[in-house]
Design an enzyme around this catalytic site. Sequence first.
Site, mmCIF file in Angstrom:
data_model
loop_
_atom_site.group_PDB
_atom_site.id
_atom_site.type_symbol
_atom_site.label_atom_id
_atom_site.label_comp_id
_atom_site.label_asym_id
_atom_site.label_seq_id
_atom_site.Cartn_x
_atom_site.Cartn_y
_atom_site.Cartn_z
ATOM 1 N N ARG A 33 3.445 -11.604 -1.829
ATOM 2 C CA ARG A 33 2.479 -11.201 -0.685
ATOM 3 C C ARG A 33 1.434 -12.447 -0.927
ATOM 4 O O ARG A 33 0.874 -12.821 0.105
ATOM 5 C CB ARG A 33 1.705 -9.962 -1.189
ATOM 6 C CG ARG A 33 2.809 -8.933 -0.765
ATOM 7 C CD ARG A 33 2.208 -7.527 -0.671
ATOM 8 N NE ARG A 33 3.527 -6.597 -0.208
ATOM 9 C CZ ARG A 33 3.348 -5.405 -0.741
ATOM 10 N NH1 ARG A 33 2.612 -4.943 -1.479
ATOM 11 N NH2 ARG A 33 4.368 -4.613 -0.561
ATOM 12 N N GLU A 177 7.087 9.846 -6.196
ATOM 13 C CA GLU A 177 6.866 9.330 -4.904
ATOM 14 C C GLU A 177 8.452 9.031 -4.528
ATOM 15 O O GLU A 177 9.153 7.981 -4.732
ATOM 16 C CB GLU A 177 6.322 7.923 -5.153
ATOM 17 C CG GLU A 177 6.374 7.024 -3.988
ATOM 18 C CD GLU A 177 5.653 5.749 -4.207
ATOM 19 O OE1 GLU A 177 5.119 5.206 -5.058
ATOM 20 O OE2 GLU A 177 5.568 5.026 -3.165
ATOM 21 N N LYS A 219 3.623 11.986 -3.682
ATOM 22 C CA LYS A 219 3.593 10.886 -2.723
ATOM 23 C C LYS A 219 4.515 10.330 -1.665
ATOM 24 O O LYS A 219 5.678 9.551 -1.976
ATOM 25 C CB LYS A 219 3.099 9.306 -3.592
ATOM 26 C CG LYS A 219 2.630 8.252 -2.992
ATOM 27 C CD LYS A 219 2.327 7.089 -3.916
ATOM 28 C CE LYS A 219 2.077 5.745 -3.052
ATOM 29 N NZ LYS A 219 1.222 4.740 -3.899
ATOM 30 N N SER A 261 1.664 3.844 2.533
ATOM 31 C CA SER A 261 1.446 3.215 3.944
ATOM 32 C C SER A 261 2.865 2.892 4.406
ATOM 33 O O SER A 261 3.039 2.922 5.630
ATOM 34 C CB SER A 261 0.346 2.439 3.979
ATOM 35 O OG SER A 261 0.561 1.366 3.012
ATOM 36 N N GLY A 262 3.642 2.215 3.645
ATOM 37 C CA GLY A 262 5.156 1.870 4.017
ATOM 38 C C GLY A 262 5.188 0.753 4.815
ATOM 39 O O GLY A 262 6.396 0.601 5.373
ATOM 40 N N GLY A 263 4.454 0.107 5.171
ATOM 41 C CA GLY A 263 4.673 -0.885 6.224
ATOM 42 C C GLY A 263 3.639 -0.678 7.469
ATOM 43 O O GLY A 263 3.845 -1.531 8.492
ATOM 44 N N ARG A 295 -0.489 -1.658 0.510
ATOM 45 C CA ARG A 295 -0.664 -2.685 1.934
ATOM 46 C C ARG A 295 -2.008 -2.200 2.959
ATOM 47 O O ARG A 295 -2.562 -2.945 3.313
ATOM 48 C CB ARG A 295 0.578 -2.835 2.614
ATOM 49 C CG ARG A 295 1.630 -3.852 1.797
ATOM 50 C CD ARG A 295 3.091 -3.540 2.285
ATOM 51 N NE ARG A 295 3.604 -2.478 2.009
ATOM 52 C CZ ARG A 295 4.920 -1.943 2.237
ATOM 53 N NH1 ARG A 295 5.660 -2.750 3.077
ATOM 54 N NH2 ARG A 295 5.446 -0.722 1.842
HETATM 55 P P1 13P Z 1 2.372 1.034 0.455
HETATM 56 O O1 13P Z 1 1.159 1.596 0.684
HETATM 57 O O2 13P Z 1 2.193 -0.491 0.450
HETATM 58 O O3 13P Z 1 3.629 1.536 0.957
HETATM 59 O O4 13P Z 1 2.563 0.913 -1.267
HETATM 60 C C1 13P Z 1 2.337 2.241 -1.726
HETATM 61 C C2 13P Z 1 3.165 2.336 -3.093
HETATM 62 O O5 13P Z 1 2.574 2.869 -4.172
HETATM 63 C C3 13P Z 1 4.259 1.850 -3.034
HETATM 64 O O6 13P Z 1 5.147 2.156 -4.190
#
Ligand code: 13P
Length: 341
Positions: A33, A177, A219, A261-263, A295
């Site tokens: 990043r 998660e 999560k 958030s996943g992208g 992110r």
């Molecule tokens: P993002 O919100 O960027 O998906 O990351 C969350 C996270 O903890 C990934 O393991």
Amino acid sequence: MTIHALMETANAMVADGKGLLAMDESTGTCNRRFASAGIPQTEEARRAYRELLVCTPGLAQYISGAILFDETIHQRTTTGVPFTKVLSDAGIIAGIKVDLGAQALAGHPGEKVTEGLDGLRLRLTTYYSMGARFAKWRAVITPGTGLPSPACMDANAHALARYAALCQEASLVPIVEPEVLMDGDHTLERCSTITHELLLRVFEQLDRQGVILEAMILKPNMVLPGLGCALQPDAETIAEATVSCLLRSVPAAVAGITFLSGGQSAEQASARLNAMHQPRFSMRRPWPLSFSFARALQQPVLAAWAGNDANRTAAQAALLHRAQCNSAALRGEYRSAMENA
Ligand code: 13P
């Protein structure tokens, strides 16, 4: 620590109007990043960036906890204060990513299983003594033709449950998660089917390992179409699909749910979270629904900072703004006009 204390921590993590700041990028992810933002990929740059995040004035109004990475939990401010102390002084609970990443699953091309159970008991004890009060383990599920396989979902569900049981034994609240990735062209319906099936397997394993649901946080991904899918529905449709899927899959005893958030873009994540907090959904669900974004909280911060300390105040303002937008979403009061305020 008693189970009661663990439950208190879990409840505090999803306290009214608050969510989690995921700042637990591994060194490789953080460097990637930084590279795309033109920032040098050094330990000092990573430390300075994480210092900026944890020292953001007013953050505790919207953020209940911060997930750290192993490198970060050992780091200090330029004046020598451990990040864990900065956080606890601000009233923010420190957490720690404890998985060691996703590796290829043997015999299952294209699929992964998260590793890190060996020696985990000892690592958890050490992190607790350093001030961590919760932990995180991420499993990655890739949709595709004929994927995910039952073997991949089962292997990851089993590891998540073993990790969660070890966490509770070590007085840490586990964040469980299981992430269905947005990569690919799958539909919203397909994501819903996979997420449902995966969560059923995860909760079966959690039950088998004796994990106390009232002292854990789930999560998950929001239920979303793949990034390559032609049909990208509105926030309302995504909220309906996500809340319905969770209601069918997650026991009411779970202390709270905090989305990754996943992208998604920062604004999309806030708008979709906001849609899930409209009364017609809120009245149907038994658990607090919050955020644990990396992110979607940090991207604007990184862009504002750009590796230059002169931009520190602007970067902190960007973080506070995103935290505030997501906090407003938890009350169903986020408006896109807030982005221009
Ligand atoms: P993002 O919100 O960027 O998906 O990351 C969350 C996270 O903890 C990934 O393991």
